[in-house]
Design an enzyme around this catalytic site. Structure first.
Site, PDB file in Angstrom:
ATOM      1  N   CYS A 153       0.866  -1.187   0.000  1.00  0.00           N
ATOM      2  CA  CYS A 153       0.000   0.000   0.000  1.00  0.00           C
ATOM      3  C   CYS A 153       0.899   1.232   0.000  1.00  0.00           C
ATOM      4  CB  CYS A 153      -0.956  -0.017   1.192  1.00  0.00           C
ATOM      5  SG  CYS A 153      -0.138  -0.028   2.805  1.00  0.00           S
ATOM      6  N   CYS A 192      -1.360   0.595   7.389  1.00  0.00           N
ATOM      7  CA  CYS A 192      -2.789   0.248   7.527  1.00  0.00           C
ATOM      8  C   CYS A 192      -3.163  -0.962   6.679  1.00  0.00           C
ATOM      9  CB  CYS A 192      -3.685   1.433   7.142  1.00  0.00           C
ATOM     10  SG  CYS A 192      -3.479   2.884   8.205  1.00  0.00           S
ATOM     11  N   ARG A 193      -3.275  -0.755   5.364  1.00  0.00           N
ATOM     12  CA  ARG A 193      -3.841  -1.814   4.516  1.00  0.00           C
ATOM     13  C   ARG A 193      -2.918  -3.008   4.322  1.00  0.00           C
ATOM     14  NH1 ARG A 193      -5.058   2.081  -0.299  1.00  0.00           N
ATOM     15  NH2 ARG A 193      -3.236   3.038   0.677  1.00  0.00           N
ATOM     16  N   ASP A 215      -8.142   3.436   1.079  1.00  0.00           N
ATOM     17  CA  ASP A 215      -7.291   3.921   2.165  1.00  0.00           C
ATOM     18  C   ASP A 215      -8.155   4.355   3.354  1.00  0.00           C
ATOM     19  OD1 ASP A 215      -5.509   5.224   3.757  1.00  0.00           O
ATOM     20  OD2 ASP A 215      -4.768   6.587   2.203  1.00  0.00           O
TER      21      ASP A 215
HETATM   22  P1  4NP Z   1      -1.787   2.694   4.145  1.00  0.00           P
HETATM   23  O1  4NP Z   1      -2.496   3.996   4.770  1.00  0.00           O
HETATM   24  O2  4NP Z   1      -1.260   3.100   2.800  1.00  0.00           O
HETATM   25  O3  4NP Z   1      -2.908   1.738   4.071  1.00  0.00           O
HETATM   26  O4  4NP Z   1      -0.700   2.292   5.128  1.00  0.00           O
HETATM   27  C1  4NP Z   1      -1.913   5.241   4.832  1.00  0.00           C
HETATM   28  C2  4NP Z   1      -1.031   5.539   5.828  1.00  0.00           C
HETATM   29  C3  4NP Z   1      -0.503   6.792   5.924  1.00  0.00           C
HETATM   30  C4  4NP Z   1      -0.851   7.774   5.014  1.00  0.00           C
HETATM   31  C5  4NP Z   1      -1.739   7.478   4.012  1.00  0.00           C
HETATM   32  C6  4NP Z   1      -2.264   6.208   3.913  1.00  0.00           C
HETATM   33  N1  4NP Z   1      -0.321   9.065   5.143  1.00  0.00           N
HETATM   34  O5  4NP Z   1      -0.711   9.939   4.346  1.00  0.00           O
HETATM   35  O6  4NP Z   1       0.506   9.306   6.012  1.00  0.00           O
END
Ligand code: 4NP
Length: 162
Positions: free
Chosen positions: A9, A14-15, A127
């Site tokens: 991701c 998170c994902r 997201d």
């Molecule tokens: P992920 O989620 O890509 O699912 O880990 C995010 C984590 C952080 C951010 C965006 C999405 N961020 O903008 O910091």
């Protein structure tokens, strides 16, 4: 030789750590732990070294998933270590294809939800970072379906008598 899979991701907090924990758990339940090597990474480096987001860990734990590990960025050299590089959304997939050193590496990049037979073509894992708690549960739902689809493919391709 196990199938080497990296879930990817943006932040790897998170994902993709959720997808990693779900895929690992469901592979274990299907008796296919030894057929899969599972890691996760992010296309961005903003959260490198961090544990998974507390919201992802909490929602995951409630549903029996243990989100371990620290965020790391996916590097060009990583393509050589994986058979499948599974992106959570189209933006992650494009970033990975831009990073890929050659056509063979580009072909390893797929959307994770493309393994979910009930998902529409191009379906993404949205997201959840800036949204509410429901988004984190939805990520788990979507990861479970995609993971089960991938596991079904692995089970089908496994040599019989193994
Ligand atoms: P992920 O989620 O890509 O699912 O880990 C995010 C984590 C952080 C951010 C965006 C999405 N961020 O903008 O910091």
């Amino acid at each position: 030789m196990p199938l080497r899979v990296c879930l990817v991701c943006l932040g790897n907090i998170c994902r993709s750590p959720t997808a990693e924990a779900v895929l690992r758990e469901r592979a274990a339940r299907a008796g296919l732990s030894r057929e899969l090597r599972i890691e996760s990474a992010g296309t961005g480096g903003h959260h490198e070294g961090e544990r998974a987001d507390p919201r992802s860990r909490e929602h995951g734990a409630r549903r029996g998933y243990d989100l371990r590990g620290r965020a790391r960025r996916f590097h060009r050299d990583d393509f050589a270590r994986f058979d499948l590089v599974l992106a959570m959304d189209a933006s992650n997939a494009s970033a990975l294809r831009r990073l890929a050193p050659d056509a063979a590496a580009r072909e390893k990049v797929r959307l994770f939800r493309s393994f979910d037979p009930s998902a529409a073509p191009g379906a993404e894992v949205p997201d959840p970072y800036y949204g509410g708690p429901a988004g984190f549960d939805e990520v788990i739902d979507l990861c479970e379906r995609a993971a089960d689809g991938l596991i079904a493919e692995v089970a089908r391709s496994r040599p019989r008598g193994d």
